[in-house]
Design an enzyme around this catalytic site. Structure first.
Site, PDB file in Angstrom:
ATOM      1  N   LEU A 159       0.935  -1.069  -0.027  1.00 45.72           N
ATOM      2  CA  LEU A 159       0.047   0.136  -0.224  1.00 45.72           C
ATOM      3  C   LEU A 159       0.786   1.212   0.011  1.00 45.72           C
ATOM      4  CD1 LEU A 159      -2.935  -1.089   2.303  1.00 45.72           C
ATOM      5  CD2 LEU A 159      -3.087  -0.897  -0.018  1.00 45.72           C
TER       6      LEU A 159
ATOM      7  N   ASN B  94     -11.014  -1.700   0.705  1.00 44.10           N
ATOM      8  CA  ASN B  94     -10.205  -2.953   0.854  1.00 44.10           C
ATOM      9  C   ASN B  94     -10.020  -3.428   2.024  1.00 44.10           C
ATOM     10  OD1 ASN B  94      -8.181  -4.753   0.499  1.00 44.10           O
ATOM     11  ND2 ASN B  94      -6.707  -3.160   0.179  1.00 44.10           N
TER      12      ASN B  94
ATOM     13  N   CYS C 171      -6.739  -5.359   4.624  1.00 41.15           N
ATOM     14  CA  CYS C 171      -5.693  -4.829   5.235  1.00 41.15           C
ATOM     15  C   CYS C 171      -5.737  -5.494   6.740  1.00 41.15           C
ATOM     16  CB  CYS C 171      -5.933  -3.426   5.553  1.00 41.15           C
ATOM     17  SG  CYS C 171      -5.766  -2.229   3.827  1.00 41.15           S
TER      18      CYS C 171
ATOM     19  N   ILE D 159     -12.182 -10.703  -6.840  1.00 39.40           N
ATOM     20  CA  ILE D 159     -11.442 -10.898  -5.645  1.00 39.40           C
ATOM     21  C   ILE D 159     -10.109  -9.997  -5.424  1.00 39.40           C
ATOM     22  CG2 ILE D 159     -12.228 -13.173  -5.196  1.00 39.40           C
ATOM     23  CD1 ILE D 159      -9.628 -14.141  -6.757  1.00 39.40           C
ATOM     24  N   ASN D 160      -9.763  -9.912  -4.231  1.00 37.66           N
ATOM     25  CA  ASN D 160      -8.366  -9.450  -4.239  1.00 37.66           C
ATOM     26  C   ASN D 160      -7.328 -10.656  -4.344  1.00 37.66           C
ATOM     27  OD1 ASN D 160      -6.184  -7.713  -3.493  1.00 37.66           O
ATOM     28  ND2 ASN D 160      -7.438  -6.588  -2.009  1.00 37.66           N
ATOM     29  N   THR D 161      -5.869 -10.328  -4.183  1.00 36.16           N
ATOM     30  CA  THR D 161      -4.954 -11.148  -4.578  1.00 36.16           C
ATOM     31  C   THR D 161      -5.047 -12.560  -3.762  1.00 36.16           C
ATOM     32  OG1 THR D 161      -3.128 -10.293  -3.201  1.00 36.16           O
ATOM     33  CG2 THR D 161      -3.486  -9.820  -5.722  1.00 36.16           C
TER      34      THR D 161
ATOM     35  N   GLY E 256      -2.983 -12.370 -11.682  1.00 39.22           N
ATOM     36  CA  GLY E 256      -2.964 -12.894 -13.286  1.00 39.22           C
ATOM     37  C   GLY E 256      -3.732 -14.014 -13.646  1.00 39.22           C
TER      38      GLY E 256
ATOM     39  N   GLY F  80      -9.626 -10.296 -11.067  1.00 39.57           N
ATOM     40  CA  GLY F  80      -9.035 -11.507 -10.651  1.00 39.57           C
ATOM     41  C   GLY F  80      -8.675 -12.160 -12.121  1.00 39.57           C
TER      42      GLY F  80
ATOM     43  N   GLY G 258      -6.477  -6.086 -13.758  1.00 38.92           N
ATOM     44  CA  GLY G 258      -5.321  -5.915 -13.038  1.00 38.92           C
ATOM     45  C   GLY G 258      -4.080  -5.859 -13.437  1.00 38.92           C
TER      46      GLY G 258
END
Length: 303
Positions: free
Chosen positions: A73, A128, A131, A192-194, A218, A244, A266
């Site tokens: 971040l 987000n 965190c 989704i996030n990673t 990816g 995603g 992304g």
């Protein structure tokens, strides 16, 4: 003529393509490559209350079908973003903006969102919750339904802008987290996030990333993202931003069939700065092949 316009609740976008937070900065570098006004929106770099230098180097590692990152971040802080970056963005992009907001406590999330409430160009707050909660031993807000709901309630109390909660995939049941956010008043979900991953250097026998682990993004994560968007679409009646591993116009349509109303791009931006432009240009042709006149009709159609 294919109609590419979509809606995220009350927010209208000219098309469903949105560069994802952390892969597009604040737009300046990409504006040198093409006109940003072709985008549906873009989600700016994750922003916290205080400036952050991020994690130590190295913090990027390639994988066979994607990349790991532990950037941490890195950003100039909310006050600088509002004072300096927002006016810059306003000259480059004239559509509805998505502000990605980070935080390490419930109070920080609320403070950041309160400051953004009066920023005219910000149409959606993308919160987000991947965190770490500094008041709960570092456990991510997004891994606990109660914590996710607490952040959602706190943010909704200080803003009248739509709040989309960005969820972590590193959980047992992402639909449970989405339900908790929906019950707490969220206006939408982003996912989704990673995915958490790591690589090891065979020569040094040490992790490739200084932080040891990083977020996998990816094409490798695309099937996971599609499945999770599907599950959340079944669980809540809120608009979804799918994210995603999306790398093509076909991927955008597949993500929408699973339930997304719009789609974030992304890691593809890092591989090819023109990725979003190429996807937008290819979407009408893909829709014609699918016999679709309005791309919005794809949302949830596979259900």
């Amino acid at each position: 003529m294919v109609n590419l316009s979509v809606r995220l609740g009350d927010v209208a976008l000219k098309n469903p393509v949105i560069p994802a937070s952390g892969t597009f900065g604040y737009g300046r570098e990409y504006a040198e490559a093409y006109d940003l006004d072709i985008l549906g929106s873009f989600s700016w770099k994750g922003t916290t209350a205080e400036p952050r230098l991020g994690n130590p180097q190295p913090r990027i590692a390639e994988t066979a079908a994607g990349m790991l990152n532990a950037v941490g971040l890195q950003n100039p802080g909310i006050d600088v973003v509002i004072a300096e970056e927002v006016p810059s963005i306003a000259k480059l992009f004239h559509g509805p903006m998505i502000a990605n907001v980070g935080g390490f406590s419930v109070a920080e999330y609320a403070e950041n969102c309160a400051k953004l409430n009066d920023v005219e160009q910000v149409a959606i707050l993308e919160v987000n919750i991947s965190c770490p909660n500094v008041h709960a031993g570092g456990k991510n807000f997004g891994s606990d339904p109660k914590a996710a709901a607490e952040v959602t309630k706190a943010v909704k109390a200080v803003t009248n802008k739509p709040v989309f909660m960005k969820l972590s995939p590193n959980v047992t049941d992402i639909a449970e987290i989405a339900k908790a956010c929906a019950d707490a008043g969220a206006d939408g979900i982003c996912l989704i996030n990673t995915l958490l991953g790591m690589r090891i250097d065979l020569k040094t026998k040490r992790p490739l990333i200084a932080n040891r682990t990083g977020g996998l993004s990816g094409p490798a994560v695309f099937p996971v993202a599609v499945r999770m968007v599907w599950d959340v679409y079944e669980a809540v009646k809120l608009p979804i931003i799918g994210c995603g591993g999306v790398s093509s116009a076909e991927d955008v349509c597949e993500m929408m069939l699973a339930g997304a109303s719009a789609v974030e791009i992304g890691a593809a931006n890092l591989r090819d700065p023109y990725a979003c432009k190429k996807i937008i240009e290819a979407l009408p042709g893909v829709c014609e092949k699918l016999d679709v006149e309005r791309i919005a009709d794809l949302t949830g159609a596979a259900h």
